[in-house]
Scaffold this motif. Structure first.
Motif, short mmCIF file in Angstrom:
data_model
loop_
_atom_site.label_atom_id
_atom_site.label_comp_id
_atom_site.label_asym_id
_atom_site.label_seq_id
_atom_site.Cartn_x
_atom_site.Cartn_y
_atom_site.Cartn_z
N ASP A 28 -0.30 -15.59 -15.73
CA ASP A 28 -0.56 -16.40 -16.78
C ASP A 28 -1.84 -17.24 -16.73
OD1 ASP A 28 1.78 -15.51 -17.81
OD2 ASP A 28 2.76 -17.55 -17.98
N ASP A 29 -2.28 -17.67 -17.86
CA ASP A 29 -3.36 -18.52 -17.97
C ASP A 29 -4.80 -18.05 -17.76
OD1 ASP A 29 -1.40 -20.30 -18.62
OD2 ASP A 29 -1.58 -21.35 -16.77
N HIS A 79 -1.10 -15.32 -24.56
CA HIS A 79 -0.51 -16.59 -24.14
C HIS A 79 -0.92 -17.62 -25.19
CE1 HIS A 79 1.30 -18.74 -21.25
NE2 HIS A 79 0.48 -19.23 -20.47
N HIS A 83 -2.94 -23.13 -25.43
CA HIS A 83 -2.01 -23.86 -24.51
C HIS A 83 -2.01 -25.26 -24.68
CE1 HIS A 83 0.06 -23.71 -20.68
NE2 HIS A 83 -0.07 -22.29 -20.33
N HIS A 215 0.41 -17.23 -11.53
CA HIS A 215 -0.66 -18.25 -11.90
C HIS A 215 -2.10 -18.02 -11.21
CE1 HIS A 215 2.83 -19.61 -14.43
NE2 HIS A 215 1.69 -20.13 -15.18
ZN ZN Z 1 0.41 -21.12 -19.27
#
Ligand code: ZN
Length: 251
Positions: A28-29, A79, A83, A215
């Motif tokens: 993620d991210d 995603h 965020h 991550h």
């Molecule tokens: Zn995230």
């Protein structure tokens, strides 16, 4: 204390039943190219496994598209939008929660898909990864209307709803609430054994893929080492398969 011996014994039971367990890796991210991303991509290539890379649309930089250009095993997932936390004060962080009207959430999810498609083309899977793995109960209908086919959060995958498949993750390599470094290996193997056992015994759908969650931007050496150990044990194991991420969506 759970060890690899216990995991391998459990996987041997799958083999005896003529079953193979499906795994996938979600990271993620992602927003830009960098040494941490390169390390992740290289590790996946080395292990011969595909990668679902959850990219934050509002922050994405062109360098990420360049970094993925020669990485056919990486699939881009959406995603959220930025965020951003829109939860009410005192509530758990959430970008697509019930605090905001569904039309606004649908429009943001649609924009995220369109921004990433403009940058990554057909490398994007219409699979929505809600930031912090949570979202309002009406989001599947919003996502379906916005052109999505699937969602990935954390924990047991719910049944498909509103034309949206669920492809969750189950094993988070980071101890977010404690050390913010690697979860102890034996604790993670314990969870892994439970995920395998519940599927084999029929308490869960045996075809539900087991998702690992990483991550890359937050990884220290201990987390990289934990990922190495998991992939050393699970990539290439005869009772395990790692299909292309796009083939996991079933509605
Ligand atoms: Zn995230």
């Amino acid at each position: 204390m759970t060890s690899w011996t216990a995991v391998n014994e459990e996987l041997a039971r799958w083999t005896d039943l003529g079953l193979r367990c499906t795994f996938w890796l979600r990271d993620d991210d992602a927003v830009a190219a960098g040494p941490q991303l390169d390390r992740l991509l290289n590790r996946c290539t080395q292990a011969g496994i595909p990668l679902g890379l959850a990219v934050i649309p509002a922050d994405t930089e062109r360098s990420l598209a360049d970094a993925l250009a020669e990485q056919p095993h990486a699939t881009v997932l959406v995603h959220g939008w930025a965020h951003a936390d829109h939860a009410a004060p005192g509530k758990k962080k959430c970008e697509f929660g019930p605090e905001r009207p569904p039309e606004l959430r649908r429009a943001e999810a649609e924009r995220g898909l369109s921004v990433l498609r403009a940058l990554f083309g057909n490398r994007v899977l219409p699979l929505f990864v809600p930031p912090w793995n949570r979202m309002a109960p009406d989001m599947p209908a919003c996502l379906s209307a916005a052109g999505y086919r699937a969602v990935s959060a954390f924990g047991p995958s719910p049944a498909p709803r509103d034309g949206i498949a669920w492809i969750n993750t189950h094993l988070d390599l980071i101890d977010w609430r404690g050390s913010r470094s690697a979860v102890p290996l034996d604790a993670l193997l314990d969870l892994l054994c439970r995920e395998l056992r519940e599927r084999r015994e029929g308490q869960r759908d045996p075809h539900e893929p087991i998702g690992l969650l990483t991550h890359h931007r937050a990884h220290d050496e201990a987390i990289w080492d934990l990922l190495d150990r998991l992939l050393d044990g699970l990539a290439g194991h005869p009772a395990v398969e790692w299909p292309a991420v796009g083939t996991l969506c079933r509605t």
